[in-house]
Design an enzyme around this catalytic site. Sequence first.
Site, PDB file in Angstrom:
ATOM      1  N   SER A 297       0.836  -1.201   0.000  1.00  0.00           N
ATOM      2  CA  SER A 297       0.000   0.000   0.000  1.00  0.00           C
ATOM      3  C   SER A 297       0.872   1.254   0.000  1.00  0.00           C
ATOM      4  O   SER A 297       1.788   1.383   0.802  1.00  0.00           O
ATOM      5  CB  SER A 297      -0.892  -0.035   1.234  1.00  0.00           C
ATOM      6  N   GLY A 298       0.594   2.136  -0.924  1.00  0.00           N
ATOM      7  CA  GLY A 298       1.342   3.396  -1.023  1.00  0.00           C
ATOM      8  C   GLY A 298       2.568   3.286  -1.910  1.00  0.00           C
ATOM      9  O   GLY A 298       3.327   4.250  -2.053  1.00  0.00           O
TER      10      GLY A 298
ATOM     11  N   THR B  79      -1.686   2.550  -8.044  1.00  0.00           N
ATOM     12  CA  THR B  79      -2.785   3.280  -8.685  1.00  0.00           C
ATOM     13  C   THR B  79      -2.242   4.382  -9.583  1.00  0.00           C
ATOM     14  O   THR B  79      -2.714   4.584 -10.709  1.00  0.00           O
ATOM     15  CB  THR B  79      -3.725   3.862  -7.607  1.00  0.00           C
TER      16      THR B  79
ATOM     17  N   ASN C  29      -1.169   5.371   3.187  1.00  0.00           N
ATOM     18  CA  ASN C  29      -1.389   6.062   1.914  1.00  0.00           C
ATOM     19  C   ASN C  29      -2.584   6.998   2.042  1.00  0.00           C
ATOM     20  O   ASN C  29      -3.650   6.577   2.498  1.00  0.00           O
ATOM     21  CB  ASN C  29      -1.653   5.006   0.808  1.00  0.00           C
TER      22      ASN C  29
ATOM     23  N   SER D 137      -5.485   5.619  -0.451  1.00  0.00           N
ATOM     24  CA  SER D 137      -5.323   4.164  -0.565  1.00  0.00           C
ATOM     25  C   SER D 137      -6.556   3.522  -1.210  1.00  0.00           C
ATOM     26  O   SER D 137      -7.694   3.804  -0.832  1.00  0.00           O
ATOM     27  CB  SER D 137      -5.103   3.596   0.839  1.00  0.00           C
ATOM     28  N   SER D 138      -6.303   2.681  -2.203  1.00  0.00           N
ATOM     29  CA  SER D 138      -7.424   1.979  -2.857  1.00  0.00           C
ATOM     30  C   SER D 138      -7.906   0.912  -1.907  1.00  0.00           C
ATOM     31  O   SER D 138      -7.134   0.021  -1.530  1.00  0.00           O
ATOM     32  CB  SER D 138      -6.966   1.316  -4.158  1.00  0.00           C
TER      33      SER D 138
ATOM     34  N   GLY E  66      -1.901  -4.183  -2.312  1.00  0.00           N
ATOM     35  CA  GLY E  66      -0.629  -4.895  -2.094  1.00  0.00           C
ATOM     36  C   GLY E  66      -0.633  -5.628  -0.770  1.00  0.00           C
ATOM     37  O   GLY E  66      -1.570  -5.528   0.023  1.00  0.00           O
TER      38      GLY E  66
ATOM     39  N   GLU F 171      -0.234  -6.535   2.886  1.00  0.00           N
ATOM     40  CA  GLU F 171      -0.378  -5.616   4.032  1.00  0.00           C
ATOM     41  C   GLU F 171      -0.017  -6.302   5.337  1.00  0.00           C
ATOM     42  O   GLU F 171      -0.428  -7.436   5.578  1.00  0.00           O
ATOM     43  CB  GLU F 171      -1.838  -5.145   4.132  1.00  0.00           C
TER      44      GLU F 171
END
Length: 1010
Positions: free
Chosen positions: A107-108, A112, A157, A160-161, A373, A375
Amino acid sequence: MESTLSARDRVGVQDFLLLENYTSEAAFIENLRRRYKENLIYTYIGSVLVSVNPYKELEIYSKQHMERYRGVNFYEISPHIFALADNSYRAVRTERRDQCILISGESGAGKTEASKKILQYYTTMCPTRHNTHYIRERLLQSNPVLEAFGNAKTLRNDNSSRFGKYMDVQFDYKGAPIGGHIINYLLEKSRVVHQNHGERSFHIFYQLLESGDNSLLTRLGLQKTNPQHYHYLVKVCVCVNLKVYFSFVCFCERTFELLKVVASVLHLGNMQFGVDEFEETHVTTDTQLKYLAELLGVAGSALSEALTHKKLVAKGEEMISPLNLDQVLSARDALAKAIYGRTFTWLVQKINQSLVYYTSKCSSVIGLLDIYGFEVFQQNSFEQFCINYCNEKLQQLFIELTLKSEQEEYEAEGIGWETVEYFNNKIICDLVEEKFRGIIAILDEECLRPGDASDITFLEKLEDTLGGHAHFVTHKLANGKTRKAVGREEFRLLHYAGEVNYNVTGFLDKNNDLLYRNLKEVMCQSGNQIVKQCFHPDELIDQRRPETAATQFKLSLAGLMDILILKEPSYMRCIKPNNGKQPGQFEEVLIRHQVKYLGLMENLRVRRAGFAYRRSFEAFLQRYKPLCPDTWPNWRGQLLDGVSTLVKHLNYKPEEYRLGRTKIFIRFPKTLFLTEDALEIRKKTIAITLQKCWRGYRERNMTLFKVIMIQSWWRGVKGRRRARHRRQAADTIRMFIKGFILRNEPRCPGNEYFLDHVRFSYLMTIKRNLPKSVLDKAWPRPPPSLTEASAYLHHLCIRNLVNDYCRKVQPEWRNQLEQKVVASDMFKGQKDNYPQSVPRLFVGTRLGNNEEINLKVLQTLGSDNKYGVAVTKYDRHGYRARPRQLLLTASTAVLVQESKVKQRIDYTSLLGVSVSCHSDGFFVLHLPPATSKQKGDLVLQCDHVIETVTKLAIMAEKIHNINISQDSIKFALARGKEGVIDFTPGAELRVIKTKNGHLAVMAPRISSSV
Ligand SMILES: Nc1ncnc2c1ncn2[C@@H]1O[C@H](COP(=O)(O)OP(=O)(O)OP(=O)(O)O)[C@@H](O)[C@H]1O
Ligand SMILES: [Mg+2]
């Protein structure tokens, strides 16, 4: 490009395959660090792109940069996400093979952002079709909408998605984007009702409160206050223009409905409940209930009832039981999650409808996978379990598609292979998803089984079933050292990427994802169009238990794997350089961890051991056959022989390639690039040749075509003309015949053509045969209908001729003719010898002035003398013949005997002149008897009687006083006596005095008609 050695020292190598010590993780990370320092965030491992999040805007995404990467070979230019995008795009265009780009990372790490850059590249660089240009906008604009509803700020993030996204971009055969399709995966719905400290809910809630104008918020029952006023929210977010989000994706008419749903979730969060003296729970916030009922279009009482009671259907019977406060709160949260989660799915469907997706074979797709991703948090729950399971699956796919399949392929092709040790994470995937024994199966079982199932019983079941598994540990199962690190309510999975402890609390609830039936019923009756579509009444009829959340996720992942496995993958591995979202900070420990769990070292080892490129003989030969004269245009023999011939011609060195059983393997990318370059050059020559041939062929065809066109056109013209002539001819003949039949009728349409024709031809005949002279009597015979006209014309013509003749006549001749006309008037048909006189011209005088007329006479008469002729005068007594001269002057006729003027006869006193009708030359001048000097009329004879009498008649103006006697002429003698001349025809001219005192004249007959 970092080509020189000094540059390489500074910025490292752009492809990890070029690392000297490719097995060293330290060297790998050092290379990354060097490049990151120089803002070179992209590096290759063969065809895999590794990216490190720069956390700052770099000037490397402009249109110019896109241009640089268009159509350029992957390795020719510094690594870039555009190179990856372009590589996939070219495969789609040239080989029509579906592609997918798998973007992974924690994440981050920038997944995206990367997917957006790729999309931007396609929408900017690909050609567009006139009728699908809007697709580009929609593809781009779908992102902000989905991000508003599916992204949230997390500790890792800010954007974050919270859902997985797979997006297909569809291209037509010309490479223009024509459609797209999005599949969403497991939205983290729990975020709607709960966020970890320092995190936020989905962006849309904050955007609505911050950007919605007052009237909108009032209609939604919301206030522009601190979001903390809403129990489901924390902190304020940045301001956004809501309209921009919705303008492109074609559901504008539903925007307000959508915002009503969003607002209803906030109101649900603010619903409060109390417990009365009967231990029954009830709604205490009536205003919220009122708003909710209005926004969702349901009855407030029904909603309140459904929130506080549970309806069970057992053996066809419905039972309603009240819920306690905790149950009510969780029912409320479940409803909020369900509403939001289903609305998100509805939104994706709507976007898909606006994007259009063609099922035609003429299109190819590039899939973009941007999925959460790996985590690892302090507390990891059901969501992290699912997310990490997803990453295991993707790693498995990666292994399948690259490492394992590569090794298997080499073996199958009989190519020497240096075995590379790698960790196959299938064991972990199995641990999670295996039937009956996998974690998901056990979780489902616990959720379904009757009795007191709880999160703890689930953990115990896991321990019972999975105890001893190399990748599964719990507090109970662990040995001393590990035991401390695993809580009593946790289980630890040894993922390929690292160890993660999952707290089982809430696993069962989240997996059940339960929404009470009566709440569903109320939602099904919603007046809100979106909610209505999200909650379908069929759900209530279906007695089967719905799939659990974990199973649903497992199935959707399996679907995703099925999609991906059919496509040619490209990989992008994103690395997050620090946890502080700071540019320029390169935290080595964090990065080493990611390098490990992304399997980058393993990836590198495999790539270095293997070959950079492989293709089936057929594909290779098909593509590169133009490079060798023996294989171009077609190779007829065995494929292997063809490829051998080709590579020999291309001067491949033995270490550069291997020939397998069905494929050629090329070790170094460079070899391939040289071949590609050669092909590019060759293509141009081939293209030119083809163009030439085609143009020649086209020109020839065109010329032929033109000739044929002109010929056919000309033939057409001729044919039409001929047909027209024939038609006209037939018409003419028909008219002619009809006209001929009716020729004697009065003029009518039936005969007018014929008559006109007859007239025309007759006139033309006349024109050709006009009389040449006045005496020419010939004249074409007229048709009956033109008799009158013909006569008239003839007359006109003669008159014309006469006019012409007259105009040309000389004065002397005119004089002559005038005299002749007078003679004709007087004598024609009357006197026998007249016709003989016609051809003889009248002369001016018969006596020359100087010779024959006496000078004295001439002097007496002066120049008055006009005409002179010798005559014979017969005396009145005895009719003796005496020669005399008759001279005619302007006013008198003078009878002369040599030099003596014997008698002057004034024209005015001349009464007339008599002649016989015979051919004699006698003529008698009748004079008045009253004059004393007159001895009677004068009897004269002359050889030119016609001429003399004519001249005398003209001069004396006695034309009408000329008598032509048949047998005798009586004339006056002196003293009233009368003499007679008798005329009889005879053989010759004889003049005698008869006994009765008459003068007898015999004259021969010349014309019998007289
Ligand atoms: N190429 C880039 N250039 C500049 N900044 C970037 C780039 N990539 C990522 N970032 C920054 O990093 C942030 C996080 O990136 P992104 O949202 O793409 O991460 P992610 O991998 O999708 O994370 P998650 O899994 O949480 O969705 C972005 O908001 C942006 O600020
Ligand atoms: Mg993301």
